[in-house]
Scaffold this active site. Structure first.
Site, short mmCIF file in Angstrom:
data_model
loop_
_atom_site.label_atom_id
_atom_site.label_comp_id
_atom_site.label_asym_id
_atom_site.label_seq_id
_atom_site.Cartn_x
_atom_site.Cartn_y
_atom_site.Cartn_z
N ASP A 62 0.87 -1.15 0.03
CA ASP A 62 0.00 -0.04 0.14
C ASP A 62 0.88 1.39 0.01
O ASP A 62 2.09 1.26 0.11
CB ASP A 62 -1.03 0.10 1.25
CG ASP A 62 -0.47 -0.58 2.49
OD1 ASP A 62 1.08 -0.42 2.63
OD2 ASP A 62 -1.17 -0.89 3.28
N ASN A 128 -7.91 -3.10 14.30
CA ASN A 128 -9.20 -3.33 13.85
C ASN A 128 -9.12 -4.61 12.94
O ASN A 128 -10.07 -5.10 12.39
CB ASN A 128 -9.90 -2.56 13.23
CG ASN A 128 -9.15 -1.96 12.00
OD1 ASN A 128 -8.21 -2.65 11.63
ND2 ASN A 128 -9.73 -0.85 11.40
N HIS A 130 -7.37 -5.29 10.25
CA HIS A 130 -7.13 -4.75 9.05
C HIS A 130 -5.76 -5.50 8.46
O HIS A 130 -4.97 -5.65 9.32
CB HIS A 130 -7.25 -3.43 8.54
CG HIS A 130 -5.93 -2.66 8.89
ND1 HIS A 130 -6.24 -1.19 8.94
CD2 HIS A 130 -4.72 -2.76 9.04
CE1 HIS A 130 -4.90 -0.72 9.40
NE2 HIS A 130 -4.19 -1.50 9.49
N GLU A 135 -9.94 -2.55 5.59
CA GLU A 135 -10.37 -2.22 6.71
C GLU A 135 -11.78 -3.08 6.85
O GLU A 135 -12.14 -3.97 5.82
CB GLU A 135 -10.99 -0.81 6.75
CG GLU A 135 -9.77 0.34 6.63
CD GLU A 135 -8.74 0.58 7.67
OE1 GLU A 135 -8.94 -0.39 8.69
OE2 GLU A 135 -8.30 1.56 7.89
#
Ligand code: PGA
Length: 234
Positions: A62, A128, A130, A135
């Protein structure tokens, strides 16, 4: 999933080095790479090792939208300073955070990934759950796209920026489908802030609400965790 528990992240880096060594020895030539705090000790070990990546290719997960390669917060800068300057590869690919046309950049990076099937994919995990910037709720067969970061991710990444308001709101990220296509996956997590995500990934149900949980369905996943990140495992 094979879970390796280590005392701390320095030992985690040493275990990760062994995984890279074995993969290279077995013919891996394309490495999917990750950024963030987690892989720092792994890159230190790779840099200190005698491993040769000059015939290898890297494809990063990313990049922040809006940050160029000279911006110290960009993942391009991170990768050069943590690994590529010391360990040259044949080619390094990352999304271009400054691309003028996001749709064209998404298409370009999807082509890059299609042309370079990943042998070993390195991953961290978000608080979370990810992976990459996929996400909660991200499609499990997803490809590269421009993603709006969640508040939790922006907050977690704010530590690298002067102000939380400086954290980019968007990133280009490889999709979960592309991560799952890697032959082998190495996920690392260190510290108590990752304990819930690790427990949900390893012991919980496979659900888009915990993107990393899909890794339970991948045939070759190694997880390296320190004691704090492993604290909530069954
Ligand atoms: P971190 O990020 O390594 O900086 O904790 C991991 C992630 O968000 O995937």
């Amino acid at each position: 999933m094979k879970v390796i528990r280590v005392a701390n992240e320095n030992d985690g880096g040493k275990e990760a080095l062994k995984v890279f060594e074995a993969a290279l020895a077995n013919g891996a030539r394309t490495f999917g790479l990750a950024t963030g705090g987690t892989p720092e000790t792994t890159y230190k070990e790779l840099v200190a090792s005698d491993l040769d990546f000059s015939r290898c290719t890297s494809v990063n997960l990313d990049e922040y939208v809006g940050l160029g390669p000279d911006d110290p917060q960009s993942y391009n800068y991170y990768m050069r300073t943590r690994l590529f300057d010391a360990k040259p590869f044949k080619a390094n690919y990352l999304p271009d955070g400054l691309a003028a046309d996001p749709d064209a950049e998404v298409a370009r990076y999807n082509e890059v990934i299609a042309a370079h099937p990943v042998d070993l994919q390195l991953l961290g995990i978000g608080r979370n759950g990810h992976i990459g910037f996929n996400e909660p709720g991200s499609p499990v067969d997803g490809k590269v796209r421009k993603i709006k970061l969640t508040e939790s991710t922006i907050e977690a990444n704010a530590r690298y920026f002067d102000n939380e308001a400086d954290v980019p709101q968007y990133a280009y990220s490889m999709g979960i489908g592309q991560i799952m296509a890697a032959k082998q996956i190495l996920l690392e997590a260190f510290g108590d802030k990752k304990a819930d995500a690790i427990a949900a990934m390893v012991d919980g149900p496979v659900t888009p609400e915990v993107p990393a949980s899909i890794l339970q369905r991948h045939p070759n996943v190694t997880v390296i965790v320190d004691e704090a990140a492993a604290a909530k495992l069954k």
